[in-house]
Design a protein around this motif. Structure first.
Motif, PDB file in Angstrom:
ATOM      1  N   UNK A   1       0.828  -1.219   0.000  1.00 48.78           N
ATOM      2  CA  UNK A   1       0.000   0.000   0.000  1.00 48.78           C
ATOM      3  C   UNK A   1       0.857   1.262   0.000  1.00 48.78           C
ATOM      4  N   UNK A   2       2.082   1.164   0.529  1.00 49.35           N
ATOM      5  CA  UNK A   2       2.966   2.337   0.541  1.00 49.35           C
ATOM      6  C   UNK A   2       3.486   2.667  -0.851  1.00 49.35           C
ATOM      7  N   UNK A   3       3.487   1.673  -1.728  1.00 47.15           N
ATOM      8  CA  UNK A   3       4.095   1.877  -3.046  1.00 47.15           C
ATOM      9  C   UNK A   3       3.230   2.719  -3.977  1.00 47.15           C
ATOM     10  N   UNK A   4       1.975   2.878  -3.580  1.00 39.08           N
ATOM     11  CA  UNK A   4       1.067   3.761  -4.344  1.00 39.08           C
ATOM     12  C   UNK A   4       0.999   3.370  -5.822  1.00 39.08           C
ATOM     13  N   UNK A   5       0.729   2.110  -6.078  1.00 38.85           N
ATOM     14  CA  UNK A   5       0.669   1.624  -7.467  1.00 38.85           C
ATOM     15  C   UNK A   5      -0.776   1.527  -7.937  1.00 38.85           C
ATOM     16  N   UNK A   6      -1.009   1.855  -9.206  1.00 37.75           N
ATOM     17  CA  UNK A   6      -2.345   1.587  -9.746  1.00 37.75           C
ATOM     18  C   UNK A   6      -2.401   0.115 -10.187  1.00 37.75           C
ATOM     19  N   UNK A   7      -3.559  -0.332 -10.631  1.00 35.56           N
ATOM     20  CA  UNK A   7      -3.716  -1.757 -10.914  1.00 35.56           C
ATOM     21  C   UNK A   7      -2.716  -2.262 -11.961  1.00 35.56           C
ATOM     22  N   UNK A   8      -2.529  -1.568 -13.083  1.00 40.30           N
ATOM     23  CA  UNK A   8      -1.534  -2.074 -14.044  1.00 40.30           C
ATOM     24  C   UNK A   8      -0.129  -2.152 -13.444  1.00 40.30           C
ATOM     25  N   UNK A   9       0.217  -1.173 -12.607  1.00 39.66           N
ATOM     26  CA  UNK A   9       1.541  -1.228 -11.982  1.00 39.66           C
ATOM     27  C   UNK A   9       1.654  -2.399 -11.007  1.00 39.66           C
ATOM     28  N   UNK A  10       0.565  -2.652 -10.252  1.00 37.29           N
ATOM     29  CA  UNK A  10       0.578  -3.809  -9.347  1.00 37.29           C
ATOM     30  C   UNK A  10       0.750  -5.106 -10.141  1.00 37.29           C
ATOM     31  N   UNK A  11       0.011  -5.175 -11.268  1.00 37.66           N
ATOM     32  CA  UNK A  11       0.131  -6.370 -12.113  1.00 37.66           C
ATOM     33  C   UNK A  11       1.551  -6.521 -12.650  1.00 37.66           C
ATOM     34  N   UNK A  12       2.157  -5.423 -12.993  1.00 40.07           N
ATOM     35  CA  UNK A  12       3.528  -5.488 -13.531  1.00 40.07           C
ATOM     36  C   UNK A  12       4.479  -6.016 -12.465  1.00 40.07           C
ATOM     37  N   UNK A  13       4.268  -5.565 -11.220  1.00 40.02           N
ATOM     38  CA  UNK A  13       5.131  -6.062 -10.132  1.00 40.02           C
ATOM     39  C   UNK A  13       4.919  -7.560  -9.922  1.00 40.02           C
ATOM     40  N   UNK A  14       3.663  -7.961  -9.885  1.00 38.55           N
ATOM     41  CA  UNK A  14       3.365  -9.385  -9.664  1.00 38.55           C
ATOM     42  C   UNK A  14       3.937 -10.229 -10.801  1.00 38.55           C
ATOM     43  N   UNK A  15       3.670  -9.817 -12.033  1.00 41.62           N
ATOM     44  CA  UNK A  15       4.178 -10.573 -13.185  1.00 41.62           C
ATOM     45  C   UNK A  15       5.705 -10.585 -13.197  1.00 41.62           C
ATOM     46  N   UNK A  16       6.288  -9.457 -12.813  1.00 45.22           N
ATOM     47  CA  UNK A  16       7.753  -9.369 -12.782  1.00 45.22           C
ATOM     48  C   UNK A  16       8.348 -10.321 -11.762  1.00 45.22           C
ATOM     49  N   UNK A  17       7.707 -10.413 -10.616  1.00 44.13           N
ATOM     50  CA  UNK A  17       8.182 -11.352  -9.596  1.00 44.13           C
ATOM     51  C   UNK A  17       8.098 -12.774 -10.120  1.00 44.13           C
ATOM     52  N   UNK A  18       6.942 -13.124 -10.682  1.00 45.63           N
ATOM     53  CA  UNK A  18       6.743 -14.486 -11.179  1.00 45.63           C
ATOM     54  C   UNK A  18       7.756 -14.808 -12.275  1.00 45.63           C
ATOM     55  N   UNK A  19       7.970 -13.851 -13.169  1.00 47.09           N
ATOM     56  CA  UNK A  19       8.922 -14.077 -14.257  1.00 47.09           C
ATOM     57  C   UNK A  19      10.322 -14.373 -13.718  1.00 47.09           C
ATOM     58  N   UNK A  20      10.635 -13.804 -12.559  1.00 47.27           N
ATOM     59  CA  UNK A  20      11.972 -14.008 -11.964  1.00 47.27           C
ATOM     60  C   UNK A  20      12.037 -15.233 -11.050  1.00 47.27           C
ATOM     61  N   UNK A  21      10.904 -15.917 -10.888  1.00 48.21           N
ATOM     62  CA  UNK A  21      10.927 -17.128 -10.064  1.00 48.21           C
ATOM     63  C   UNK A  21      10.377 -16.935  -8.670  1.00 48.21           C
ATOM     64  N   UNK A  22       9.954 -15.743  -8.311  1.00 49.21           N
ATOM     65  CA  UNK A  22       9.313 -15.507  -7.022  1.00 49.21           C
ATOM     66  C   UNK A  22       7.811 -15.721  -7.214  1.00 49.21           C
ATOM     67  N   UNK A  23       7.395 -16.961  -7.163  1.00 47.62           N
ATOM     68  CA  UNK A  23       5.994 -17.277  -7.456  1.00 47.62           C
ATOM     69  C   UNK A  23       5.132 -17.302  -6.191  1.00 47.62           C
ATOM     70  N   UNK A  24       5.761 -17.218  -5.025  1.00 46.78           N
ATOM     71  CA  UNK A  24       5.009 -17.218  -3.769  1.00 46.78           C
ATOM     72  C   UNK A  24       4.938 -15.794  -3.227  1.00 46.78           C
ATOM     73  N   UNK A  25       3.733 -15.412  -2.761  1.00 50.74           N
ATOM     74  CA  UNK A  25       3.518 -14.051  -2.251  1.00 50.74           C
ATOM     75  C   UNK A  25       3.069 -14.109  -0.795  1.00 50.74           C
ATOM     76  N   UNK A  26       3.705 -13.282   0.016  1.00 49.70           N
ATOM     77  CA  UNK A  26       3.464 -13.298   1.458  1.00 49.70           C
ATOM     78  C   UNK A  26       2.592 -12.126   1.891  1.00 49.70           C
ATOM     79  N   UNK A  27       1.451 -12.460   2.504  1.00 49.43           N
ATOM     80  CA  UNK A  27       0.502 -11.456   2.988  1.00 49.43           C
ATOM     81  C   UNK A  27       0.227 -11.625   4.473  1.00 49.43           C
ATOM     82  N   UNK A  28      -0.547 -10.674   4.998  1.00 49.07           N
ATOM     83  CA  UNK A  28      -1.190 -10.852   6.302  1.00 49.07           C
ATOM     84  C   UNK A  28      -2.417  -9.980   6.285  1.00 49.07           C
ATOM     85  N   UNK A  29      -3.421 -10.400   7.034  1.00 51.49           N
ATOM     86  CA  UNK A  29      -4.645  -9.592   7.068  1.00 51.49           C
ATOM     87  C   UNK A  29      -4.367  -8.139   7.432  1.00 51.49           C
TER      88      UNK A  29
END
Lengths: 292, 292, 292
Positions: free
Chosen positions: C17-45
């Motif tokens: 939430x601090x990164x202030x990304x819009x949806x396409x930017x969030x998607x780019x980050x997620x896709x970029x992580x996956x492309x690099x092999x970081x396929x697991x994402x860590x969250x908390x409520x």
């Protein structure tokens, strides 16, 4: 606990000799506790300089049938250096089979009973030989002199050792909002894992909860006072015990007052379930910090 | 221990290189130890800057049949940075299979023997891979090069980890009236629970027991001096070792003196059973407090 | 881990939430992580004051099929006192079945998914009832809502307790060259013994590794800089993560940067095996002492 059914609050006889009661007064206290649901009584050979058990036993002897309506817990393993035990040159521990057996025989005689419902090793003797002690427990049980066994003030590894040789029923530990050690050092985790319930000594911090002037005592007292109104006027005693009873390891507090009103306040705790937030309010005051 | 029978007191070769003995003198020390009942000898690859094992082995090579009358313990896993090991840039630990095997081969060669009775991992390597090390132990045992395995200076959880993959025989720990850690941190509880006996290094606190001028050393010395008369003139060495031997985990102390009188005094401890009260007198002096 | 295959480095959404990304930017980050092999994402409520999961879920909803290419980890059990949760009067913990279930349902909804691959209890709730929580886990799994379970920041005894009722997959702990606790307190020993892999939070000490001006930070930075040349120009991020990956318990670090270069540097660590000596060089700088 397995075989043994202790009452939800246990009456501690620790200070019985200080109360200066004659036999009818002692009987009145015992009967009053039982009437309120405190049917288990907590002793140790050394209480009152080795004199409390006999005072209690005198009352038992005077009231036939009373013994059948209660559970008797006692402890051994500390050797006090007192005029009553001139052979003890220093205060030390002894969990040898010979000492435990001799202590049990003395407790049975003093208490005017043929059996203890539960015997606890009072302190972790560094010379404790688990095999020897387990054999001693086995024999005392087969003779019907002690029905169940446990320990007091043992660390988790000391508990694991003796429990690996003989199934223990409890570890009687100090705990209160002002003494949080067993929440942090793995003791309560271990007992919950083994599905055993700790007995708790000094659940009111030896009175410090009511009269302590240190920062933590004041903080806990302020939280309890604040909670009192909201929770139907519950006393500090009731709230502090309700705080313990809320723990998932299902502690059994020992209270040590001659006032039967204290027994009433304690039993009221069994009917008061604190919310998790209220539990953490008290914990925060006692720990002096927020949760992480 | 299981298969291995160590002598009740173990002779430590730690300082052998400092003693400046020629081969006949080394043989005299070894024979003298054996004659007194110290048939087990404690080594490590690194002792004397990687030179003690070879000095000992030279004596073994000079006396056919001597090897069969003793048990050899050695250790590996510390890499010292010394001129003898130019490839070690820093002091670090290594418990990889490659290092352990190479170290064992070097120890066997230096000691002029075909087998170690017991090999210990000297320090808990934070990179210790328990599966890899267990396979290495398995193989060394199947080759007959090492008959038994243990560790040294491991915490209880480190011991539990490796012991879950390969049955260990001991944890060699520091303990004396001036170093009480394993009595408090669960190490001795764990070993008694597993029916394993610790070996003990620095059982005389590295001499501090005799010469230390700090409060605790003075207090322990005063207690031992006071006890001496009462217990048939037993020396401080004898009393300090009898204090260890009284523990229910049945420790096996390693002593590191070239004086055979020290071996006599040590073996005298095996015939002296301290009373529990005397044991606690020494403990109190070392701990600086009474029992609770 | 057992069923679940997490990526060797996990992408942490903590600060999303601090990164202030819009949806396409969030998607780019997620896709970029996956492309690099970081396929697991860590969250908390609670991340971002209970807002990060929804931001991430918005991106997931916008990209059909994306969910199938990742593993989702979330946590619950902390109750923050924020405007988003007016019913929480104080910050406290809650691992009751009711709270865990409600939290999972809310996470699934916010994340626009039908399942979590892994749910962690975020902090050790002192009121944790292991039987109740195990039943809750059982049910959530049978409903297909959560496939695997673990904890975070639990001590070894807390982990043993819950793991005795329900098989846990991991304990997510803080570790870095500047935070060595799990190497010393038995946590990593326990996990290696159970053949479980810890997840690691703050593997770069929350940036202190790069910017800290305390003695330890400076010492670690100096060692990493010195090593950089020798190891093919590996960055401090790469080296610090390679230091973690060298541990025998096979940690899985969580990194929390929106810069995809950081993901590159992190994945480079999976290809760099530090020598034991280099590992100890970094450890020594972080611990502030030599090995014993």
């Amino acid at each position: 606990m397995n075989d043994l059914k202790l009452s939800p609050i246990v009456a501690g006889a620790w200070r019985l000799s200080e109360w200066q009661l004659d036999v009818p007064q002692r009987l009145a206290w015992i009967e009053g506790c039982i009437a309120r649901g405190l049917t288990s009584f907590d002793h140790a050979d050394i209480y009152g300089g080795y004199e409390v058990e006999a005072l209690f036993g005198e009352a038992l002897a005077a009231a036939p049938g009373l013994r059948e309506r209660m559970q008797l817990v006692s402890k051994c393993g500390i050797k006090l250096s007192t005029p009553n035990r001139p052979s003890h040159a220093i205060k030390s521990y002894d969990s040898s089979a010979a000492h435990v057996r001799a202590s049990v025989e003395a407790s049975l005689k003093a208490l005017h009973t043929d059996r203890l419902d539960l015997l606890l090793i009072h302190r972790p003797d560094l010379l404790l030989n688990a095999d020897e002690l387990a054999r001693c427990f086995e024999q005392l049980r087969s003779e019907g002199k002690v029905l169940n066994f446990g320990v007091s003030n043992f660390t988790a590894s000391q508990f694991a050792l003796l429990n690996s040789r003989f199934p223990l029923l409890t570890n009687q530990l100090e705990c209160s909002p002002l003494h949080l050690d067993p929440l942090d050092d793995g003791s309560f985790d271990q007992l919950q894992q083994l599905r055993l319930r700790p007995m708790i000594w000094s659940p009111l911090a030896g009175g410090r909860l009511f009269t302590g002037t240190d920062e933590r005592s004041l903080a806990v007292r302020a939280v309890l006072a604040d909670m009192r109104e909201r929770l139907g006027g519950a006393s500090a005693t009731t709230l502090a015990l309700a705080w313990l009873l809320r723990l998932p390891c299902q502690p059994i507090p020992v209270i040590g007052s001659h006032r039967l009103e204290a027994a009433d306040e304690a039993m009221a705790a069994t009917k008061l379930e604190l919310s998790a937030e209220d539990w953490y309010r008290i914990w925060m005051a006692g720990a002096g910090r927020e949760v992480a």
